[in-house]
Design a protein around this motif. Structure first.
Motif, PDB file in Angstrom:
ATOM      1  N   CYS A  93       4.654   1.338 -10.309  1.00 27.26           N
ATOM      2  CA  CYS A  93       5.382   2.581 -10.054  1.00 27.26           C
ATOM      3  C   CYS A  93       5.132   3.498 -11.254  1.00 27.26           C
ATOM      4  O   CYS A  93       4.277   3.196 -12.091  1.00 27.26           O
ATOM      5  CB  CYS A  93       6.873   2.318  -9.870  1.00 27.26           C
ATOM      6  N   ALA A 148       4.459  -4.744  -8.845  1.00 25.59           N
ATOM      7  CA  ALA A 148       5.618  -3.848  -8.985  1.00 25.59           C
ATOM      8  C   ALA A 148       5.196  -2.529  -9.647  1.00 25.59           C
ATOM      9  O   ALA A 148       5.853  -2.025 -10.556  1.00 25.59           O
ATOM     10  CB  ALA A 148       6.750  -4.533  -9.771  1.00 25.59           C
ATOM     11  N   LEU A 187      12.288   5.430 -12.605  1.00 27.50           N
ATOM     12  CA  LEU A 187      11.095   4.930 -11.930  1.00 27.50           C
ATOM     13  C   LEU A 187      10.958   5.595 -10.574  1.00 27.50           C
ATOM     14  O   LEU A 187      11.947   5.789  -9.862  1.00 27.50           O
ATOM     15  CB  LEU A 187      11.203   3.416 -11.725  1.00 27.50           C
TER      16      LEU A 187
HETATM   17  P1  AMP Z   1      11.224   5.098  -4.354  1.00 29.17           P
HETATM   18  O1  AMP Z   1      12.289   5.691  -3.456  1.00 29.17           O
HETATM   19  O2  AMP Z   1      10.256   4.214  -3.593  1.00 29.17           O
HETATM   20  O3  AMP Z   1      10.505   6.150  -5.166  1.00 29.17           O
HETATM   21  O4  AMP Z   1      11.943   4.119  -5.361  1.00 29.17           O
HETATM   22  C1  AMP Z   1      12.818   4.659  -6.305  1.00 29.17           C
HETATM   23  C2  AMP Z   1      13.958   3.735  -6.610  1.00 29.17           C
HETATM   24  O5  AMP Z   1      13.537   2.390  -6.735  1.00 29.17           O
HETATM   25  C3  AMP Z   1      14.582   4.133  -7.929  1.00 29.17           C
HETATM   26  O6  AMP Z   1      15.970   3.888  -7.874  1.00 29.17           O
HETATM   27  C4  AMP Z   1      13.873   3.243  -8.914  1.00 29.17           C
HETATM   28  O7  AMP Z   1      14.688   2.969 -10.040  1.00 29.17           O
HETATM   29  C5  AMP Z   1      13.566   1.980  -8.100  1.00 29.17           C
HETATM   30  N1  AMP Z   1      12.237   1.434  -8.395  1.00 29.17           N
HETATM   31  C6  AMP Z   1      11.062   1.963  -8.006  1.00 29.17           C
HETATM   32  N2  AMP Z   1      10.040   1.198  -8.402  1.00 29.17           N
HETATM   33  C7  AMP Z   1      10.575   0.138  -9.055  1.00 29.17           C
HETATM   34  C8  AMP Z   1      10.039  -1.029  -9.701  1.00 29.17           C
HETATM   35  N3  AMP Z   1       8.727  -1.266  -9.756  1.00 29.17           N
HETATM   36  N4  AMP Z   1      10.904  -1.889 -10.265  1.00 29.17           N
HETATM   37  C9  AMP Z   1      12.228  -1.668 -10.201  1.00 29.17           C
HETATM   38  N5  AMP Z   1      12.792  -0.588  -9.619  1.00 29.17           N
HETATM   39  C10 AMP Z   1      11.991   0.298  -9.040  1.00 29.17           C
END
Ligand code: AMP
Length: 213
Positions: A93, A91, A155
């Motif tokens: 990020c 997980a 995140l």
């Molecule tokens: P992304 O569009 O792939 O950048 O993902 C962003 C969204 O996913 C945001 O709403 C973050 O809060 C959530 N997010 C991203 N990575 C994680 C993670 N490892 N665990 C939980 N939530 C995540």
């Protein structure tokens, strides 16, 4: 490894944790569904399925011996009463300040929306920036779009959610991955079982681990 209760959270972390646990021989006995306590294929080893932000609390109080939680949740909680023996590398990020690219600095105090009040407060305090923090519980990306905040702390994984809303990552706060945490008393009282769990997970996540099929 008998007599261990392990706290995990639904969603991204559980999706990436179950294959990891399977590699060390721990699988839910039957479907998880809506169950909150799940026996596993290892007698005496249970999983409890809770909210990500509650994992440090259950483990710190000893209601779970161990847990799997994102570093973001651990930084926000403070980690008191917990050992953090292993980075599981799942997980992954980044925790970032995000907002409109090239936005001018606000005339008054910077307003930041986040669910990470403690981390954000520390981040701006260390930089001597006066920031007004607004606590949100989800969909942080909306806040700058409707004028609730100048930026957010959230995140970022692929950056797709930000891009879809015309926002961009601006400042890097921390690299995030999921960690194994262990209750301090369980570490002593259940040492053989805890050591086995740590050792097995380390082998399953380390360089010596079998390549995924
Ligand atoms: P992304 O569009 O792939 O950048 O993902 C962003 C969204 O996913 C945001 O709403 C973050 O809060 C959530 N997010 C991203 N990575 C994680 C993670 N490892 N665990 C939980 N939530 C995540």
């Amino acid at each position: 490894m008998s007599g261990l209760r392990i706290a995990v959270s639904k969603g991204r972390i559980l999706d990436e944790t179950l294959p990891l646990l399977a590699r060390i021989g721990i699988a839910p006995a039957g479907e998880i569904g809506r169950r909150l306590i799940v026996d596993t294929t290892v007698p005496g080893v249970q999983l409890i399925i809770i909210r990500a932000t509650d994992v440090p609390t259950y483990v710190a109080y000893g209601a779970a011996d161990a847990g799997i939680a994102g570093k973001d949740v651990l930084l926000e909680h403070g980690g008191e009463g917990l050992y953090e023996p292993l980075d599981l590398g799942i997980a992954r990020c980044r925790l970032m300040v995000c907002g409109y690219p090239d936005a001018p600095l606000p005339a008054s105090r910077l307003r930041v929306a986040t669910k990470y009040l403690n981390i954000t407060q520390r981040y701006y305090a260390e930089r001597g920036v006066q920031a007004e923090l607004i606590k949100l519980y989800g969909s942080m990306e909306l806040a700058p779009l409707v004028g609730l905040a100048d930026c957010i702390v959230d995140l970022v994984d692929t950056g797709n959610t930000l891009r879809a809303n015309g926002l961009a990552p601006l400042e890097h706060i921390a690299d995030i991955s999921s960690r194994l945490v262990v209750n301090r008393a369980s570490m002593k009282l259940k040492l053989p079982a805890v050591e086995r769990l740590i050792g097995d997970l380390r082998a399953a996540t380390g360089e010596g681990a079998d390549a995924p099929a």
